[in-house]
Design a protein around this motif. Structure first.
Motif, short mmCIF file in Angstrom:
data_model
loop_
_atom_site.label_atom_id
_atom_site.label_comp_id
_atom_site.label_asym_id
_atom_site.label_seq_id
_atom_site.Cartn_x
_atom_site.Cartn_y
_atom_site.Cartn_z
N ALA A 56 0.84 -1.20 0.00
CA ALA A 56 0.00 0.00 0.00
C ALA A 56 0.87 1.26 0.00
CB ALA A 56 -0.93 -0.01 1.21
N GLY A 57 1.92 1.26 0.80
CA GLY A 57 2.82 2.41 0.83
C GLY A 57 3.54 2.63 -0.49
N ALA A 58 3.97 1.54 -1.12
CA ALA A 58 4.66 1.65 -2.41
C ALA A 58 3.70 2.15 -3.49
CB ALA A 58 5.25 0.31 -2.81
N ALA A 59 2.47 1.69 -3.49
CA ALA A 59 1.49 2.15 -4.48
C ALA A 59 1.21 3.64 -4.30
CB ALA A 59 0.20 1.34 -4.36
N ARG A 60 1.06 4.08 -3.07
CA ARG A 60 0.84 5.51 -2.82
C ARG A 60 2.05 6.33 -3.25
NH1 ARG A 60 -1.47 3.52 2.01
NH2 ARG A 60 0.47 3.97 3.10
N ALA A 71 10.44 3.78 -4.16
CA ALA A 71 9.39 2.89 -3.67
C ALA A 71 9.98 1.53 -3.28
CB ALA A 71 8.30 2.72 -4.72
N ALA A 72 10.90 1.02 -4.10
CA ALA A 72 11.55 -0.26 -3.80
C ALA A 72 12.37 -0.16 -2.51
CB ALA A 72 12.43 -0.70 -4.95
N GLY A 73 12.99 0.98 -2.28
CA GLY A 73 13.75 1.19 -1.04
C GLY A 73 12.84 1.18 0.18
N SER A 86 5.44 -3.04 -10.82
CA SER A 86 4.38 -2.03 -10.85
C SER A 86 3.84 -1.90 -12.27
CB SER A 86 4.91 -0.68 -10.36
OG SER A 86 5.90 -0.19 -11.24
N GLU A 87 2.60 -1.46 -12.35
CA GLU A 87 1.97 -1.23 -13.65
C GLU A 87 0.88 -0.19 -13.50
OE1 GLU A 87 -0.29 -4.50 -15.26
OE2 GLU A 87 -0.78 -5.21 -13.26
N GLU A 91 -6.37 4.93 -14.47
CA GLU A 91 -6.00 6.03 -13.56
C GLU A 91 -5.27 5.54 -12.32
OE1 GLU A 91 -9.55 8.08 -12.54
OE2 GLU A 91 -9.98 8.68 -14.59
N PHE A 92 -5.04 4.24 -12.23
CA PHE A 92 -4.44 3.66 -11.03
C PHE A 92 -3.01 3.19 -11.28
CE2 PHE A 92 -8.96 3.20 -10.39
CZ PHE A 92 -9.12 3.60 -9.08
N VAL A 93 -2.21 3.25 -10.22
CA VAL A 93 -0.88 2.65 -10.21
C VAL A 93 -0.97 1.46 -9.27
CG1 VAL A 93 1.54 2.98 -9.59
CG2 VAL A 93 0.25 4.87 -10.59
N CYS A 94 -0.65 0.28 -9.81
CA CYS A 94 -0.75 -0.94 -9.02
C CYS A 94 0.62 -1.54 -8.77
CB CYS A 94 -1.64 -1.96 -9.72
SG CYS A 94 -3.34 -1.39 -9.88
N VAL A 95 0.78 -2.10 -7.60
CA VAL A 95 2.06 -2.69 -7.18
C VAL A 95 1.80 -4.12 -6.73
CG1 VAL A 95 3.85 -2.57 -5.40
CG2 VAL A 95 3.01 -0.49 -6.46
N ARG A 96 2.71 -5.01 -7.09
CA ARG A 96 2.66 -6.40 -6.61
C ARG A 96 4.02 -6.72 -6.01
NH1 ARG A 96 -0.33 -9.68 -5.74
NH2 ARG A 96 -1.93 -10.38 -7.10
N LEU A 97 4.00 -7.21 -4.77
CA LEU A 97 5.21 -7.58 -4.05
C LEU A 97 5.23 -9.08 -3.82
CD1 LEU A 97 5.20 -4.86 -1.23
CD2 LEU A 97 6.27 -4.73 -3.47
N SER A 98 6.41 -9.66 -3.83
CA SER A 98 6.55 -11.07 -3.48
C SER A 98 7.87 -11.28 -2.76
CB SER A 98 6.45 -11.98 -4.70
OG SER A 98 7.51 -11.71 -5.58
N VAL A 99 7.85 -12.22 -1.83
CA VAL A 99 9.03 -12.51 -1.02
C VAL A 99 8.92 -13.95 -0.50
CG1 VAL A 99 8.06 -11.62 1.14
CG2 VAL A 99 10.51 -11.64 0.84
#
Length: 124
Positions: A56-60, A71-73, A86-87, A91-99
């Motif tokens: 959520a923080g990275a998307a914002r 954002a990655a930092g 990210s993509e 009108e939206f910026v979406c982020v997907r994280l995996s670990v």
């Protein structure tokens, strides 16, 4: 007086001597294994919550116009070893994280945690 069965009867408490110790030695490893799995599950749930919050923080951050490196930092500080994609979706910026899971036995079985979030581009 001799026993009618031809030998002296063994008292009951003597015949069962050590059975409690054997049962305890059998049960303790199983209980410890279940406890370790429960503690590992709690650790993984905590990691998932941190990952969701970081998404959520990275998307914002990206929606405000920050760089992908920034954002990655931010994400890497919250959950080390995370990969970010990210993509833009309209009108939206979406982020997907995996670990990979931080709990080694779960990671050995290939457990990978993922989280995603979207934010309105240009938003605050």
């Amino acid at each position: 007086m001799p026993s009618p069965w031809g030998s002296r009867p063994v008292p009951r408490h003597t015949a069962e001597r050590g059975s409690v110790t054997a049962e305890f030695a059998t049960v303790v490893p199983a209980v410890l294994l279940v406890l370790a799995c429960c503690l590992g599950a709690v650790q993984v749930v905590g990691q998932q919550v941190r990952l969701t919050d970081a998404a959520a923080g990275a998307a914002r951050s990206l929606a405000r116009g920050d760089s992908t490196d920034r954002a990655a930092g931010l994400v890497d500080r919250a959950v080390p070893g995370t990969s970010l994609t990210s993509e833009r979706r309209g009108e939206f910026v979406c982020v997907r994280l995996s670990v990979p899971s931080a709990f080694s036995p779960f990671a050995a079985f290939g457990l990978t945690l993922t989280a995603g979030s979207c934010a309105l581009a240009g938003g605050l």
